[in-house]
Scaffold this active site. Structure first.
Site, mmCIF file in Angstrom:
data_model
loop_
_atom_site.group_PDB
_atom_site.id
_atom_site.type_symbol
_atom_site.label_atom_id
_atom_site.label_comp_id
_atom_site.label_asym_id
_atom_site.label_seq_id
_atom_site.Cartn_x
_atom_site.Cartn_y
_atom_site.Cartn_z
ATOM 1 N N ARG A 54 37.790 -63.723 23.264
ATOM 2 C CA ARG A 54 37.415 -62.923 24.012
ATOM 3 C C ARG A 54 38.123 -61.816 24.782
ATOM 4 N NH1 ARG A 54 41.482 -62.697 26.237
ATOM 5 N NH2 ARG A 54 40.978 -62.503 28.030
ATOM 6 N N GLY A 55 36.976 -61.444 25.949
ATOM 7 C CA GLY A 55 38.047 -60.415 26.542
ATOM 8 C C GLY A 55 36.586 -59.598 26.344
ATOM 9 N N ARG A 89 27.575 -65.503 24.366
ATOM 10 C CA ARG A 89 27.831 -65.280 26.013
ATOM 11 C C ARG A 89 26.985 -64.323 27.071
ATOM 12 N NH1 ARG A 89 33.984 -65.103 26.953
ATOM 13 N NH2 ARG A 89 33.470 -66.328 28.504
ATOM 14 N N ASP A 235 34.258 -57.223 32.942
ATOM 15 C CA ASP A 235 33.524 -57.992 31.993
ATOM 16 C C ASP A 235 32.122 -56.608 32.182
ATOM 17 O OD1 ASP A 235 34.967 -60.064 32.375
ATOM 18 O OD2 ASP A 235 34.042 -60.436 30.178
ATOM 19 N N ASN A 245 34.516 -59.831 37.052
ATOM 20 C CA ASN A 245 35.103 -60.293 36.004
ATOM 21 C C ASN A 245 35.775 -61.668 36.039
ATOM 22 O OD1 ASN A 245 37.798 -58.861 34.102
ATOM 23 N ND2 ASN A 245 39.076 -59.423 36.180
ATOM 24 N N LYS A 246 36.892 -61.626 35.482
ATOM 25 C CA LYS A 246 37.421 -63.229 35.274
ATOM 26 C C LYS A 246 36.484 -63.947 37.069
ATOM 27 C CE LYS A 246 37.901 -65.219 32.836
ATOM 28 N NZ LYS A 246 36.625 -66.343 32.105
HETATM 29 O O1 MRU Z 1 36.477 -65.619 29.681
HETATM 30 P P1 MRU Z 1 36.982 -64.204 29.351
HETATM 31 O O2 MRU Z 1 38.297 -65.240 28.928
HETATM 32 O O3 MRU Z 1 36.383 -63.727 28.430
HETATM 33 O O4 MRU Z 1 36.795 -63.221 29.558
HETATM 34 C C1 MRU Z 1 37.786 -62.218 30.438
HETATM 35 C C2 MRU Z 1 38.499 -61.434 31.257
HETATM 36 O O5 MRU Z 1 37.205 -61.365 32.523
HETATM 37 C C3 MRU Z 1 38.594 -60.076 31.654
HETATM 38 O O6 MRU Z 1 39.986 -59.492 32.833
HETATM 39 C C4 MRU Z 1 37.995 -58.976 31.010
HETATM 40 O O7 MRU Z 1 36.771 -59.338 30.311
HETATM 41 C C5 MRU Z 1 38.357 -57.804 30.646
HETATM 42 S S1 MRU Z 1 39.029 -57.901 29.241
HETATM 43 C C6 MRU Z 1 39.824 -56.195 28.406
#
Ligand code: MRU
Length: 345
Positions: A54-55, A89, A235, A245-246
């Protein structure tokens, strides 16, 4: 298989060897450091969907390697793999960016016998370019954060979310290695605890002091004057500088603004979606009810109650002091990313 260690002393997030994608299983951290091997497109799709990997940048790299696992040399199979992986995703644009690169590579190759090798080479290029982008973001971001000792971050935008050093965490690694006294407050990041499980794990492996907070503590800490800066990843970033972002990033930006704490976003150019005018057009992933209604095997939400589980939120550009990219820093007021990007080159 030898597990390669990155320069922070933790296993590589992604490796591609003998036509297998080997991933650190991020669902098992921090209690177990295990790898998961994927040898089919379906397994890679599942790994992205389940957040084994993820990320935003790591999702893109995984999908690029995933394409290489389609039936060797069969053009239609590669195309099917791209379409399928694109459904894993919806929010991180790096996924679609990487799949577009793979599609261009496929289109430019006229010899079917060469398809596999050409696609693997392209996926490795995407992976290597990300390493360089992380390094450059680290360098750019360290200059901005150099006067800050207590830095708050949300979710995980570190090595586990990218090829190596991360985006938001890259400047912190850089400062730590240069001998600056930095300490990190990591929001736990409900509901899946990427901050508590992943950010705290990888920073402690690298010897960076880290304290985990519940997400709701950030305001109190800022009010007490204990946060010098906030830095997060992204993201997807729209043309006007709005950032997805998250979930929880937006309220953090509002808090930072209220308390006059600088709020930075670190992201590579692969995270920008200049087709989108603003953040309202960013698709936000809605995840399963269980992630909120269950704690392990225990139900913690009554069955009659609805649950909302968006994985991301959008932070308006006006709350962001600067976006740190590998090409340079885009500073507030952010009006047109396109123009800022060109002049940052
Ligand atoms: O749901 P996730 O864990 O994939 O979410 C990740 C994030 O929100 C990160 O902050 C984002 O992808 C940046 S990663 C360098």
């Amino acid at each position: 298989m030898v597990t390669l260690m990155n320069q922070n002393g933790i296993p590589e997030t992604l490796q591609f060897e003998d036509d297998q994608l080997i991933l650190i299983d991020q669902t098992r951290l921090p209690s177990e450091v295990l790898t998961l091997r994927c040898s089919t497109v379906e397994q890679v799709h599942d790994a992205i969907y389940r957040l084994v990997v993820r990320g935003a940048p790591a999702i893109g790299i995984a999908a690029a390697y995933g394409v290489c696992l389609a039936k060797r040399g069969v053009r239609d199979d590669y195309l099917r793999a791209m379409d399928y992986l694109a459904t894993s995703r919806p929010t991180a644009v790096n996924l679609f960016w990487a799949l577009d690169r793979m599609k261009q590579c496929l289109d430019s190759c006229t010899e079917d016998q060469q398809l596999h090798d050409r696609l693997v080479a392209e996926a490795r290029r995407i992976h290597d370019e990300d390493r360089q982008m992380c390094r450059d973001i680290g360098f750019e971001g360290a200059a901005i954060l150099s006067g800050c000792e207590r830095i708050l971050t949300h979710c995980n935008a570190g090595g586990l979310a990218t090829s190596t050093r991360g985006t938001a965490l890259a400047p912190i690694y850089h400062l730590h290695e240069q001998g600056h006294a930095v300490e990190v407050f990591a929001d736990e990041t409900r509901p899946l605890l990427q901050g508590a499980r992943l950010t705290a794990w990888e920073l402690s492996q690298a010897g960076v002091p880290v304290t985990v907070l519940t997400d709701s503590m950030a305001g109190g800490l800022m009010r007490a004057g204990k946060v010098d800066a906030v830095i997060v990843g992204a993201d997807r970033i729209a043309r006007n500088g709005d950032v997805a972002n998250k979930v929880g990033t937006y309220p953090l930006a509002v808090l930072a603004h209220y308390h006059a704490v600088p709020f930075y976003v670190a992201a590579p150019s692969s995270t920008f979606d200049l087709q989108l005018e603003n953040g309202d057009a960013i698709p936000i992933e809605e995840r399963k009810r269980d992630e909120i209604s269950m704690q392990g095997n225990r139900t913690v939400v009554p069955e009659d109650a609805d649950v909302m589980n968006p994985a991301f939120d959008v932070t308006p550009a006006k709350l962001i002091n600067a976006i740190i990219t590998e090409r340079g820093v885009i500073r507030s007021p952010i009006s047109s990313i396109q123009a800022d990007f060109e002049s940052a080159k």
